[in-house]
Design a protein around this motif. Structure first.
Motif, PDB file in Angstrom:
ATOM      1  N   UNK A  34      10.796 -13.215   8.228  1.00  0.00           N
ATOM      2  CA  UNK A  34       9.618 -11.477   7.903  1.00  0.00           C
ATOM      3  C   UNK A  34       8.747 -11.661   7.689  1.00  0.00           C
ATOM      4  N   UNK A  35       7.714 -10.897   9.315  1.00  0.00           N
ATOM      5  CA  UNK A  35       6.299 -10.988   9.120  1.00  0.00           C
ATOM      6  C   UNK A  35       5.806  -9.992   8.424  1.00  0.00           C
ATOM      7  N   UNK A  36       4.655 -10.106   7.643  1.00  0.00           N
ATOM      8  CA  UNK A  36       4.484  -8.902   7.451  1.00  0.00           C
ATOM      9  C   UNK A  36       3.081  -9.031   7.841  1.00  0.00           C
ATOM     10  N   UNK A  37       2.308  -8.132   7.649  1.00  0.00           N
ATOM     11  CA  UNK A  37       1.429  -7.550   8.728  1.00  0.00           C
ATOM     12  C   UNK A  37       0.011  -6.839   7.452  1.00  0.00           C
ATOM     13  N   UNK A  38      -0.716  -6.509   7.759  1.00  0.00           N
ATOM     14  CA  UNK A  38      -2.193  -5.728   6.751  1.00  0.00           C
ATOM     15  C   UNK A  38      -1.664  -4.252   6.019  1.00  0.00           C
ATOM     16  N   UNK A  39      -0.735  -3.962   6.957  1.00  0.00           N
ATOM     17  CA  UNK A  39      -0.477  -2.757   5.776  1.00  0.00           C
ATOM     18  C   UNK A  39       1.008  -2.889   5.621  1.00  0.00           C
ATOM     19  N   UNK A  40       0.685  -4.080   5.294  1.00  0.00           N
ATOM     20  CA  UNK A  40       1.417  -4.195   3.618  1.00  0.00           C
ATOM     21  C   UNK A  40       1.017  -4.811   2.805  1.00  0.00           C
ATOM     22  N   UNK A  83      -9.462  -6.586   1.105  1.00  0.00           N
ATOM     23  CA  UNK A  83      -8.427  -7.351   1.417  1.00  0.00           C
ATOM     24  C   UNK A  83      -8.260  -7.579   2.596  1.00  0.00           C
ATOM     25  N   UNK A  84      -7.146  -5.671   2.638  1.00  0.00           N
ATOM     26  CA  UNK A  84      -7.052  -5.343   4.444  1.00  0.00           C
ATOM     27  C   UNK A  84      -7.681  -5.026   5.146  1.00  0.00           C
ATOM     28  N   UNK A 132      -1.886 -10.814  -0.118  1.00  0.00           N
ATOM     29  CA  UNK A 132      -2.209 -10.101  -0.639  1.00  0.00           C
ATOM     30  C   UNK A 132      -0.779  -8.898  -0.668  1.00  0.00           C
ATOM     31  N   UNK A 133      -0.110  -9.661   0.208  1.00  0.00           N
ATOM     32  CA  UNK A 133       1.002  -9.031   0.857  1.00  0.00           C
ATOM     33  C   UNK A 133       2.682  -8.939  -0.037  1.00  0.00           C
ATOM     34  N   UNK A 187      11.867  -3.527 -10.134  1.00  0.00           N
ATOM     35  CA  UNK A 187      11.234  -3.788  -8.591  1.00  0.00           C
ATOM     36  C   UNK A 187      11.379  -3.220  -7.289  1.00  0.00           C
ATOM     37  N   UNK A 188       9.872  -2.710  -7.346  1.00  0.00           N
ATOM     38  CA  UNK A 188      10.370  -1.276  -6.046  1.00  0.00           C
ATOM     39  C   UNK A 188       8.949  -1.771  -4.770  1.00  0.00           C
ATOM     40  N   UNK A 189       9.849  -1.709  -3.138  1.00  0.00           N
ATOM     41  CA  UNK A 189       8.620  -2.314  -2.716  1.00  0.00           C
ATOM     42  C   UNK A 189       7.392  -0.953  -2.466  1.00  0.00           C
ATOM     43  N   UNK A 190       6.117  -1.455  -2.076  1.00  0.00           N
ATOM     44  CA  UNK A 190       5.387  -0.390  -2.103  1.00  0.00           C
ATOM     45  C   UNK A 190       4.768  -0.077  -0.648  1.00  0.00           C
ATOM     46  N   UNK A 191       5.843  -0.873   0.697  1.00  0.00           N
ATOM     47  CA  UNK A 191       5.503  -0.963   1.968  1.00  0.00           C
ATOM     48  C   UNK A 191       6.709  -1.194   2.656  1.00  0.00           C
TER      49      UNK A 191
END
Length: 261
Positions: free
Chosen positions: A241-247, A254-255, A87-88, A60-64
């Motif tokens: 935690x607030x994710x954004x479009x860049x995530x 989709x973004x 999609x985040x 499990x690795x984060x992509x953003x």
């Protein structure tokens, strides 16, 4: 015939002794060549006799940066609210951390909950028992589980009670001890429902609440996710935690669509 049997017996004996096939040299341009013999030994499919990594482990690795912040928050807090657009990876990361905690023995069970709210259209009455009726609503959770575990293992863990998938309406009055709780699609919960869910947290438990306040299927002003998240921001023991479009890790369109819709 006797000569062929003698030759086969010799080759089998040579293979058992670890020797290589010492047949004729077929040349550089031939289609059939002898097997290589690394380190002077006979070829073997065993990985100890080969430098290749033949094991497979889905890590499990984060992509953003937002996903990395979410994973760190889940590890450091007993209650985490993950807010962000579609999609985040909110649901996937939460379920993956739940499976990771269960496999490591940090919790005794996984409890996944999701509101049974239709997305703008009525699908009518569904046949079957309660599990059959709720299956379409809980399908995203099954998909996330099956991606981390095989469906056979998911079924076995559910039969043992180590994985429980329940609708919001069946959570009142419960105390969830020694559990990893994931509340998905929380934007479809009212303020009262979310208050009830958050107070289910028991000892040695972790809860992750995911949702997109801007994509609620309830009537305007009914969703309580945004209000709950704003009030819990001042509590230091709770991570918001607030994710954004860049995530967004789905298709790049989709973004782009979320940015204009």
């Amino acid at each position: 015939m006797e000569a062929q049997m003698t030759k086969r017996a010799a080759l089998k004996r040579q293979a058992r002794e670890g020797g290589a096939f010492d047949g004729p040299d077929y040349g550089q341009d031939a289609k059939v060549r002898r097997l290589p013999t690394p380190q002077g030994r006979g070829w073997s499919p065993h990985p100890s006799n080969d430098d290749r990594d033949q094991s497979y482990l889905k890590t499990l690795k984060p992509k953003s940066e937002g996903q990395a912040e979410l994973l760190n928050a889940i590890d450091a807090h007993n209650l985490t609210l993950a807010l962000g657009p579609a999609g985040t990876g909110k649901t996937y990361l939460a379920v993956a951390k739940a499976v990771e905690a269960l496999e490591a023995g940090k919790v005794g069970r996984i409890v996944l909950s999701r509101p049974a709210v239709e997305a703008g259209e009525s699908i009518g009455f569904l046949p079957g028992a309660m599990e059959d009726k709720l299956a379409p609503y809980l399908r995203p959770l099954y998909d996330a589980l099956s991606d981390r575990l095989s469906m056979k293992r998911v079924g076995a863990l559910m039969a043992e009670g180590l994985i429980e998938i329940a609708p919001i309406g069946y959570m009142r009055g419960r105390t969830l001890n020694n559990a990893f709780v994931v509340v998905d699609e929380a934007q479809n919960c009212t303020y009262t429902q979310l208050k009830m869910l958050l107070t289910r947290l028991g000892w040695h438990s972790t809860m992750v609440v995911t949702g997109d306040p801007h994509q609620s299927d309830l009537l305007p002003g009914v969703s309580g996710l945004a209000d709950i998240a704003e009030k819990l921001t001042v509590v230091p023991e709770i991570a918001v935690v607030k994710l954004a479009d860049r995530d967004i890790v789905r298709h790049p369109l989709v973004a782009s669509m979320i940015g204009v819709l």
